[in-house]
Scaffold this motif. Structure first.
Motif, PDB file in Angstrom:
ATOM      1  N   ASP A 163      41.445  38.977  29.604  1.00  0.00           N
ATOM      2  CA  ASP A 163      42.833  38.535  29.728  1.00  0.00           C
ATOM      3  C   ASP A 163      43.130  37.946  31.097  1.00  0.00           C
ATOM      4  O   ASP A 163      44.078  37.179  31.243  1.00  0.00           O
ATOM      5  CB  ASP A 163      43.775  39.719  29.472  1.00  0.00           C
ATOM      6  N   ASP A 164      42.326  38.298  32.084  1.00  0.00           N
ATOM      7  CA  ASP A 164      42.530  37.766  33.431  1.00  0.00           C
ATOM      8  C   ASP A 164      41.238  37.961  34.212  1.00  0.00           C
ATOM      9  O   ASP A 164      40.320  38.667  33.768  1.00  0.00           O
ATOM     10  CB  ASP A 164      43.700  38.471  34.124  1.00  0.00           C
ATOM     11  N   TYR A 165      41.178  37.353  35.390  1.00  0.00           N
ATOM     12  CA  TYR A 165      39.943  37.293  36.179  1.00  0.00           C
ATOM     13  C   TYR A 165      40.314  37.373  37.646  1.00  0.00           C
ATOM     14  O   TYR A 165      41.183  36.643  38.111  1.00  0.00           O
ATOM     15  CB  TYR A 165      39.251  35.963  35.872  1.00  0.00           C
ATOM     16  N   LEU A 166      39.675  38.282  38.382  1.00  0.00           N
ATOM     17  CA  LEU A 166      39.947  38.431  39.803  1.00  0.00           C
ATOM     18  C   LEU A 166      38.625  38.512  40.556  1.00  0.00           C
ATOM     19  O   LEU A 166      37.776  39.349  40.240  1.00  0.00           O
ATOM     20  CB  LEU A 166      40.775  39.684  40.062  1.00  0.00           C
ATOM     21  N   ALA A 167      38.441  37.627  41.542  1.00  0.00           N
ATOM     22  CA  ALA A 167      37.190  37.583  42.301  1.00  0.00           C
ATOM     23  C   ALA A 167      37.243  38.532  43.486  1.00  0.00           C
ATOM     24  O   ALA A 167      38.282  38.732  44.107  1.00  0.00           O
ATOM     25  CB  ALA A 167      36.920  36.154  42.782  1.00  0.00           C
ATOM     26  N   LYS A 168      36.098  39.145  43.801  1.00  0.00           N
ATOM     27  CA  LYS A 168      35.952  39.944  45.010  1.00  0.00           C
ATOM     28  C   LYS A 168      35.674  39.010  46.187  1.00  0.00           C
ATOM     29  O   LYS A 168      34.992  37.999  46.018  1.00  0.00           O
ATOM     30  CB  LYS A 168      34.788  40.929  44.862  1.00  0.00           C
ATOM     31  N   PRO A 169      36.123  39.372  47.399  1.00  0.00           N
ATOM     32  CA  PRO A 169      37.015  40.495  47.718  1.00  0.00           C
ATOM     33  C   PRO A 169      38.444  40.198  47.273  1.00  0.00           C
ATOM     34  O   PRO A 169      38.820  39.043  47.090  1.00  0.00           O
ATOM     35  CB  PRO A 169      36.917  40.575  49.241  1.00  0.00           C
ATOM     36  N   PHE A 170      39.228  41.228  47.107  1.00  0.00           N
ATOM     37  CA  PHE A 170      40.581  41.065  46.600  1.00  0.00           C
ATOM     38  C   PHE A 170      41.506  41.994  47.365  1.00  0.00           C
ATOM     39  O   PHE A 170      41.071  42.939  48.016  1.00  0.00           O
ATOM     40  CB  PHE A 170      40.638  41.395  45.104  1.00  0.00           C
ATOM     41  N   ARG A 171      42.793  41.728  47.275  1.00  0.00           N
ATOM     42  CA  ARG A 171      43.803  42.631  47.836  1.00  0.00           C
ATOM     43  C   ARG A 171      44.327  43.521  46.711  1.00  0.00           C
ATOM     44  O   ARG A 171      44.558  43.053  45.589  1.00  0.00           O
ATOM     45  CB  ARG A 171      44.955  41.844  48.465  1.00  0.00           C
ATOM     46  N   MET A 172      44.516  44.774  47.036  1.00  0.00           N
ATOM     47  CA  MET A 172      44.967  45.712  46.010  1.00  0.00           C
ATOM     48  C   MET A 172      46.299  45.301  45.417  1.00  0.00           C
ATOM     49  O   MET A 172      46.541  45.472  44.213  1.00  0.00           O
ATOM     50  CB  MET A 172      45.072  47.127  46.608  1.00  0.00           C
ATOM     51  N   GLU A 173      47.173  44.709  46.224  1.00  0.00           N
ATOM     52  CA  GLU A 173      48.481  44.275  45.716  1.00  0.00           C
ATOM     53  C   GLU A 173      48.322  43.248  44.604  1.00  0.00           C
ATOM     54  O   GLU A 173      49.063  43.269  43.614  1.00  0.00           O
ATOM     55  CB  GLU A 173      49.331  43.693  46.844  1.00  0.00           C
ATOM     56  N   GLU A 174      47.342  42.341  44.759  1.00  0.00           N
ATOM     57  CA  GLU A 174      47.131  41.335  43.707  1.00  0.00           C
ATOM     58  C   GLU A 174      46.555  41.980  42.458  1.00  0.00           C
ATOM     59  O   GLU A 174      46.961  41.650  41.331  1.00  0.00           O
ATOM     60  CB  GLU A 174      46.205  40.226  44.191  1.00  0.00           C
TER      61      GLU A 174
END
Length: 220
Positions: free
Chosen positions: A96-107
């Protein structure tokens, strides 16, 4: 709301657990693909945060198997791969969604809120029922504009009921999605929690369907 975190790197897994628990989610963990496939296939989760680079079974294979088996929990892919082809492959596999490392916890928290909201058919981050409003971004509840102090358990229960408005939720549902795995959990605890929340909200918002469970009616 119960979240499954699938991550094999202990430090990242610990950070995810801390961030999600501070945001009032109940968190389970799996450290490899086979454990993730088993847990997600046999337990009911409100969302799954899924790393792709897993031992024993890679994340895309886990995702494809879960979708083939009819597991509909929204999935946020979390990975070090940032190429557009990898994103397309993950979304086509059922993410459903995709987040690349490194990331911010808020995002990450914002994306988890979004996929759980969409899965529940909610367009707005503010959940409403009559005079009640719950802002899932600030985790603040108000009734007729008056701030409503809630414990972590009361907040989880209220959000779960609001995300599933119009659906009767059994006491077992509430035990699984509101209480942490190592906490004392029984039917009496659910009844007491509902009673405490009713005293704060007013008696009419949460309905009891005797022998079946509780709900906030869709038209309330």
């Amino acid at each position: 709301m119960r979240i499954l975190v699938v991550e094999d790197e202990p430090r990242i897994a610990a950070d995810l657990r801390t961030g999600l628990e501070e945001a009032n989610y109940v968190v389970d963990e799996a450290g490899d693909g086979e454990a993730a496939w088993f847990r997600a296939g046999t337990e009911d989760y409100d969302a799954i945060v899924l790393d792709l680079g897993l031992p024993r079974l890679d994340g895309l294979t886990v995702l494809r198997r879960l979708r083939a088996e009819g597991v509909a929990a929204p999935v946020l892919i979390l990975t070090a791969r940032d190429g557009w082809r990898d994103k397309v492959e993950g979304i086509d596999a059922g993410a459903d969604d995709y987040l690349a490392k490194p990331f911010r916890m808020e995002e990450l928290l914002a994306r988890v809120r979004a996929i759980t909201r969409r899965a529940a058919g909610q367009a707005s981050p503010v959940l409403r029922a009559g005079p009640l409003e719950v802002d899932t971004r600030s985790r603040q509840a108000t009734v007729d504009g008056r701030a409503l102090p809630l414990s972590a358990l009361e907040y989880r229960l209220l959000c779960y009921l609001l995300h599933h408005r119009g659906r009767i939720l059994s006491q077992t549902d509430l035990l699984e999605h509101v209480y942490e795995g190592d906490s004392e959990r029984d039917i009496n605890a659910v009844e007491a929690l509902v009673a405490r929340l009713r005293r704060k909200l007013g008696a009419d918002l949460i309905e009891t369907r005797r022998g079946h469970g509780y709900l906030i009616p869709a038209g309330s």
